[in-house]
Design an enzyme around this catalytic site. Sequence first.
Site, PDB file in Angstrom:
ATOM      1  N   HIS A  85      -3.177  29.681  23.284  1.00 59.85           N
ATOM      2  CA  HIS A  85      -1.878  29.255  23.827  1.00 59.85           C
ATOM      3  C   HIS A  85      -0.822  29.354  22.737  1.00 59.85           C
ATOM      4  O   HIS A  85      -1.133  29.557  21.570  1.00 59.85           O
ATOM      5  CB  HIS A  85      -1.967  27.795  24.293  1.00 59.85           C
ATOM      6  CG  HIS A  85      -2.154  26.840  23.157  1.00 59.85           C
ATOM      7  ND1 HIS A  85      -3.402  26.554  22.632  1.00 59.85           N
ATOM      8  CD2 HIS A  85      -1.272  26.147  22.409  1.00 59.85           C
ATOM      9  CE1 HIS A  85      -3.259  25.715  21.624  1.00 59.85           C
ATOM     10  NE2 HIS A  85      -1.974  25.449  21.455  1.00 59.85           N
TER      11      HIS A  85
ATOM     12  N   HIS B 155       3.354  31.115  17.816  1.00 65.37           N
ATOM     13  CA  HIS B 155       2.121  31.743  17.318  1.00 65.37           C
ATOM     14  C   HIS B 155       0.941  31.320  18.181  1.00 65.37           C
ATOM     15  O   HIS B 155       0.939  30.213  18.735  1.00 65.37           O
ATOM     16  CB  HIS B 155       1.863  31.346  15.860  1.00 65.37           C
ATOM     17  CG  HIS B 155       1.552  29.892  15.692  1.00 65.37           C
ATOM     18  ND1 HIS B 155       2.545  28.925  15.667  1.00 65.37           N
ATOM     19  CD2 HIS B 155       0.377  29.222  15.590  1.00 65.37           C
ATOM     20  CE1 HIS B 155       1.986  27.734  15.532  1.00 65.37           C
ATOM     21  NE2 HIS B 155       0.667  27.886  15.493  1.00 65.37           N
TER      22      HIS B 155
END
Length: 188
Positions: A50, A132
Site C-alpha cells: 500500500h 512509497h
Amino acid sequence: MAEAEAARPENLRLFFALWPDDVTRGALHRSGKWLHRHWGGRRMRADTLHITLAFLGATPAGRLDALIACAGAVEANSYELTLDQAGYWRHNRIGWLGVQRMPPQHIELVEKLNVRLQAAGFPVEPRPHVPHVTLLRNTPGGDIPECRPVSWPVGEFVLVKSVTGPNGAHYAVIRRWPLETDIAPTAA
Ligand code: ATP
Ligand code: MG
C-alpha cells in the site's frame, strides 16, 4: 508508547492509504521480488502492499465516525501514479518503490485529507509526504537499481486498521472512498 496505546481495546491503529487493485498488487509484488534479489532482507507479503496517505496511529474507536466524515468531505480526482524509483531508508532499513514525478492530483488528495483531519483535531504529519510502497524490511540496501515502472490507476482511497501480530502487521480495509474524474483543481 504508541504500540501500547494501540493495544488498548478502545483504540484502533488507523491510517489512510492507497490500496492497489489486484493487477497493480501483482506488479508491485514482482517488483519486491526483483528488489529482494538486489538487496535481500524480508520481502513484504502481497496483501500488505500500500501507500500510506496519512497515518493516525492509536485512535479511540469513538472517533471513527468523525474520521469517516473527514474522508467523505474530501473531493479529489482520480489519477495515475507511476512507481519508477527504488529507494532505501537507512534509519529503518526499508526498501521501497516510489515516484520520480509526483502527479499534482496526489499532492492535492493528501493535502485535502490533511486539512480535514487537522480541522477535526486529528494528528497530521508535519514532514513532507513521500509516497512509497514498502517492499522490503530489514534490508541492508545497496546501489539503487534501475527499475521497471509500475503504473497504478488510483481510483479510490481507503481507511485501514493495522493489527500487529507475530508475523508483522496485518491490515484490514475498513472503508473506501472513490475519487472523481471531474473536480476542478484548486489554485495553488
Ligand atoms: P510494524 O510497525 O508492525 O512493523 P507497519 O509499520 O507496516 O508494521 P504500522 O506501524 O501500523 O505497520 O504502519 C502502517 C502504515 O503507516 C505503514 O505504511 C507505515 O509505514 C506507516 N506509518 C507508521 N508509523 C508512521 C508514522 N509515525 N508516520 C507516518 N507513517 C507511519
Ligand atoms: Mg510501523
